[in-house]
Design a protein around this motif. Structure first.
Motif, PDB file in Angstrom:
ATOM      1  N   ALA A   1       0.833  -1.200   0.000  1.00  0.00           N
ATOM      2  CA  ALA A   1       0.000   0.000   0.000  1.00  0.00           C
ATOM      3  C   ALA A   1       0.867   1.249   0.000  1.00  0.00           C
ATOM      4  O   ALA A   1       1.973   1.269   0.515  1.00  0.00           O
ATOM      5  CB  ALA A   1      -0.914  -0.002   1.212  1.00  0.00           C
ATOM      6  N   GLY A   2       0.317   2.326  -0.577  1.00  0.00           N
ATOM      7  CA  GLY A   2       1.055   3.577  -0.685  1.00  0.00           C
ATOM      8  C   GLY A   2       0.408   4.708   0.074  1.00  0.00           C
ATOM      9  O   GLY A   2      -0.313   4.506   1.061  1.00  0.00           O
ATOM     10  N   LEU A   3       0.628   5.932  -0.390  1.00  0.00           N
ATOM     11  CA  LEU A   3       0.156   7.111   0.320  1.00  0.00           C
ATOM     12  C   LEU A   3      -1.364   7.221   0.346  1.00  0.00           C
ATOM     13  O   LEU A   3      -1.927   7.800   1.278  1.00  0.00           O
ATOM     14  CB  LEU A   3       0.745   8.367  -0.336  1.00  0.00           C
ATOM     15  CG  LEU A   3       2.265   8.527  -0.242  1.00  0.00           C
ATOM     16  CD1 LEU A   3       2.703   9.774  -0.996  1.00  0.00           C
ATOM     17  CD2 LEU A   3       2.706   8.613   1.199  1.00  0.00           C
TER      18      LEU A   3
ATOM     19  N   ASP B   1       7.371  11.333   3.767  1.00  0.00           N
ATOM     20  CA  ASP B   1       6.363  10.310   3.460  1.00  0.00           C
ATOM     21  C   ASP B   1       6.544   9.781   2.041  1.00  0.00           C
ATOM     22  O   ASP B   1       6.483   8.563   1.796  1.00  0.00           O
ATOM     23  CB  ASP B   1       4.957  10.890   3.617  1.00  0.00           C
ATOM     24  CG  ASP B   1       4.621  11.229   5.057  1.00  0.00           C
ATOM     25  OD1 ASP B   1       5.221  10.596   5.953  1.00  0.00           O
ATOM     26  OD2 ASP B   1       3.781  12.115   5.275  1.00  0.00           O
ATOM     27  N   CYS B   2       6.762  10.684   1.121  1.00  0.00           N
ATOM     28  CA  CYS B   2       6.923  10.270  -0.281  1.00  0.00           C
ATOM     29  C   CYS B   2       8.170   9.418  -0.466  1.00  0.00           C
ATOM     30  O   CYS B   2       8.129   8.368  -1.119  1.00  0.00           O
ATOM     31  CB  CYS B   2       6.987  11.499  -1.184  1.00  0.00           C
ATOM     32  SG  CYS B   2       5.503  12.531  -1.155  1.00  0.00           S
TER      33      CYS B   2
ATOM     34  N   LEU C   1       8.260   5.456  -1.600  1.00  0.00           N
ATOM     35  CA  LEU C   1       8.995   5.067  -2.803  1.00  0.00           C
ATOM     36  C   LEU C   1      10.123   4.089  -2.469  1.00  0.00           C
ATOM     37  O   LEU C   1      10.366   3.125  -3.199  1.00  0.00           O
ATOM     38  CB  LEU C   1       9.559   6.307  -3.490  1.00  0.00           C
ATOM     39  CG  LEU C   1       8.566   7.158  -4.285  1.00  0.00           C
ATOM     40  CD1 LEU C   1       9.228   8.417  -4.787  1.00  0.00           C
ATOM     41  CD2 LEU C   1       7.986   6.366  -5.445  1.00  0.00           C
ATOM     42  N   GLY C   2      10.829   4.337  -1.352  1.00  0.00           N
ATOM     43  CA  GLY C   2      11.895   3.431  -0.942  1.00  0.00           C
ATOM     44  C   GLY C   2      11.361   2.051  -0.615  1.00  0.00           C
ATOM     45  O   GLY C   2      11.988   1.030  -0.933  1.00  0.00           O
ATOM     46  N   SER C   3      10.181   1.996   0.005  1.00  0.00           N
ATOM     47  CA  SER C   3       9.556   0.706   0.324  1.00  0.00           C
ATOM     48  C   SER C   3       9.196  -0.052  -0.949  1.00  0.00           C
ATOM     49  O   SER C   3       9.429  -1.254  -1.063  1.00  0.00           O
ATOM     50  CB  SER C   3       8.311   0.935   1.177  1.00  0.00           C
ATOM     51  OG  SER C   3       7.627  -0.282   1.406  1.00  0.00           O
TER      52      SER C   3
ATOM     53  N   ILE D   1       0.228  12.046  -7.397  1.00  0.00           N
ATOM     54  CA  ILE D   1       0.329  12.813  -6.153  1.00  0.00           C
ATOM     55  C   ILE D   1       1.469  13.810  -6.232  1.00  0.00           C
ATOM     56  O   ILE D   1       1.338  14.978  -5.845  1.00  0.00           O
ATOM     57  CB  ILE D   1       0.496  11.872  -4.952  1.00  0.00           C
ATOM     58  CG1 ILE D   1      -0.789  11.080  -4.707  1.00  0.00           C
ATOM     59  CG2 ILE D   1       0.870  12.653  -3.687  1.00  0.00           C
ATOM     60  CD1 ILE D   1      -0.681  10.039  -3.625  1.00  0.00           C
ATOM     61  N   HIS D   2       2.602  13.378  -6.770  1.00  0.00           N
ATOM     62  CA  HIS D   2       3.757  14.272  -6.891  1.00  0.00           C
ATOM     63  C   HIS D   2       3.459  15.417  -7.862  1.00  0.00           C
ATOM     64  O   HIS D   2       3.874  16.566  -7.620  1.00  0.00           O
ATOM     65  CB  HIS D   2       4.973  13.496  -7.366  1.00  0.00           C
ATOM     66  CG  HIS D   2       5.539  12.599  -6.317  1.00  0.00           C
ATOM     67  ND1 HIS D   2       6.508  11.662  -6.592  1.00  0.00           N
ATOM     68  CD2 HIS D   2       5.265  12.479  -5.002  1.00  0.00           C
ATOM     69  CE1 HIS D   2       6.809  11.006  -5.488  1.00  0.00           C
ATOM     70  NE2 HIS D   2       6.055  11.494  -4.508  1.00  0.00           N
ATOM     71  N   THR D   3       2.747  15.126  -8.950  1.00  0.00           N
ATOM     72  CA  THR D   3       2.365  16.186  -9.894  1.00  0.00           C
ATOM     73  C   THR D   3       1.464  17.211  -9.225  1.00  0.00           C
ATOM     74  O   THR D   3       1.629  18.427  -9.397  1.00  0.00           O
ATOM     75  CB  THR D   3       1.653  15.565 -11.107  1.00  0.00           C
ATOM     76  OG1 THR D   3       2.509  14.604 -11.725  1.00  0.00           O
ATOM     77  CG2 THR D   3       1.295  16.636 -12.120  1.00  0.00           C
TER      78      THR D   3
END
Length: 479
Positions: free
Chosen positions: A341-343, A355-356, A360-362, A425-427
């Protein structure tokens, strides 16, 4: 009867060799000089061992036993076992030279266990006997029917030098007996502070529990051993402080590259630090130093085979078997949705940079592990391909493999979806948030020089314009 620890199923011949499946005993024909019964010869042999009569032993072995040093008495013990138990060093040397097997046992008791159980002989003699047995390839990673190992028996007898000798042979310090005790428990139980310190210095676990849920500290407190309690509390405190320090280092990340181990050097992540945790779960943490010495990364570790383990220096068959079983269990373990699962699971509109990066590292680590699992499965598939290619279409084996492949593909697709969500989300974050002030970089020397040059050009230009303007104004006023 319990099978002594340390013998793997791969060593199918070892059971017969060491008497786990009893074979008919050799019939002995006694010489004409001794027309006594077998019982009398056995008594003479046992008395000669107890009294340390080496000449009598040589005579009995040569004349009555036809030079067979592995003759078993009615009790099942050999002369070597009696000599070890009674600390008869010279007799032990003689019997080993005559070919006595140091691993023949009686009711899972071996000669080295008998030597380590001796409480009356001098430390030097017992040390020399155990050293001699070890030089003749006696098994040390082995337990009796109660699970007690030679190390545990040496600890119980207070043989400090023998304990150090056995530990120098790269034994498994965490082997357990039937009540769940390790050698550390026995050191505490028998109030052996010096041996306790030695075991702790070799990495013995302090927080393990026995079959009744008791720790070594619980055992020490029940016996009211103040010195033992003080030693345990001191080392437990040190362990806790080390964990706190480690936690501080992990949480206090200096740069974004720290979330992706290896990338700071333009390398692929290796996740070497994860190997220690896996080895601990497999009860093989003793092998961590070998992994570090050979620069083994996580992917290499997850793809280890029998030959690879031997090349790394893992000599004990039971340790290789544990590793293979643990690695296989890791690859076949199911994944849950929360694992990938992500953000978006957090259901928040505001996400910090940390958090980001953490998410991403996970995901990067999960893809790394899935890549290893795919290689592991394909390798095993190629090994059994010839066996399953003749299976019918509705074979349970094929159905299981197809089901596993679908689950693996589902995990990969889940991570891909998470990556796409992260992109959106980053955009959104980049469009709706101003540029952070900490991204303003200090100008380089070249930029500063160009700035100065520009300023000089501008100043000169303004001066030139001012001069001509003044000249123009002066000439106009004169007119």
């Amino acid at each position: 009867m319990f099978r002594p620890a340390g013998l793997s199923d791969e060593e199918s011949n070892s059971d017969d060799e060491y008497g786990f499946y009893e074979t008919p005993r050799k019939k002995y024909t006694f010489s004409n000089n001794y027309e006594n019964s077998r019982k009398k010869v056995e008594n003479r042999l046992q008395d000669a061992v107890i009294n340390g009569n080496l000449k009598e032993i040589e005579k009995i072995v040569a004349l009555d036993l036809n030079n067979d040093a592995n003759f078993k008495l009615e009790s099942g013990w050999t002369a070597l076992m009696h000599a070890c138990f009674h600390a008869q060093k010279k007799i032990v040397e003689f019997l080993l030279e005559k070919g006595a097997d140091p691993n023949l046992h009686a009711d899972s008791m071996t000669p080295v266990m008998a030597a380590c159980s001796n409480n009356s002989g001098s430390d030097d003699i017992i040390h020399d006997i155990v050293s001699n047995l070890s030089n003749h390839d006696c098994l040390l990673n082995i337990g009796d029917k109660y699970g007690q190992t030679p190390l545990m028996r040496a600890v119980s007898s207070g043989r400090t030098s023998v304990v150090e000798l056995i530990l120098s042979k790269n034994v498994n310090i965490e082997m357990r007996d039937r009540q769940g005790w390790t050698a550390l428990f026995w050191a505490v139980h028998h109030n052996q502070p010096k041996i306790l310190e030695i075991l702790i210095s070799k990495g013995a676990r302090l927080t393990e529990v026995d079959m009744q849920g008791r720790t070594v500290l619980d055992i020490a407190q029940s016996h009211e051993y103040p010195q033992i309690i003080e030693i345990l509390n001191q080392h437990l405190k040190l362990d806790n402080s080390d964990e706190d320090l480690l936690g501080t280092e992990v949480s206090d990340l200096a740069t974004w590259q720290d979330y992706y181990p290896g990338l700071i050097n333009d390398e692929r992540p290796k996740y070497t630090s994860e190997i220690r945790h896996l080895l601990y779960g497999m009860n093989c943490e003793r092998l961590h130093s070998l992994m570090l010495q050979n620069n083994v990364d996580l992917k290499t570790f997850l793809l280890l085979e029998e030959n690879d383990m031997i090349k790394l220096g893992i000599e004990m068959p039971f340790e290789r078997q544990r590793l293979k079983h643990g690695i296989r269990s890791f690859h076949v373990k199911g994944w849950k949705l929360n694992t990938v699962a992500g953000l978006h699971i957090q259901k928040s509109d505001n996400y910090s940079l940390q958090d980001c990066l953490a998410t991403l590292g996970s995901h990067l680590q999960q893809l790394y592990i899935l890549e290893s699992t795919i290689q592991y499965l394909m390798r095993d598939y190629c090994k059994i391909h010839n066996q399953i290619k003749f299976e019918p279409p509705d074979s349970p084996i094929l159905n299981k493999m197809q089901s596993a492949a679908k689950k693996l593909l589902a995990n990969i697709n889940s991570i891909r979806r998470e990556i796409n969500i992260m992109k959106s989300i980053h955009t959104k974050i980049s469009k709706n948030n101003p540029k952070p002030a900490d991204l303003i970089k200090e100008k380089s020397t070249k930029e500063l020089a160009m700035g100065y040059l520009t300023d000089a050009v501008v100043i000169c230009s303004l001066g030139f314009l001012a001069y001509h303007a003044r000249t123009y104004v002066t000439s106009f006023l004169r007119k």
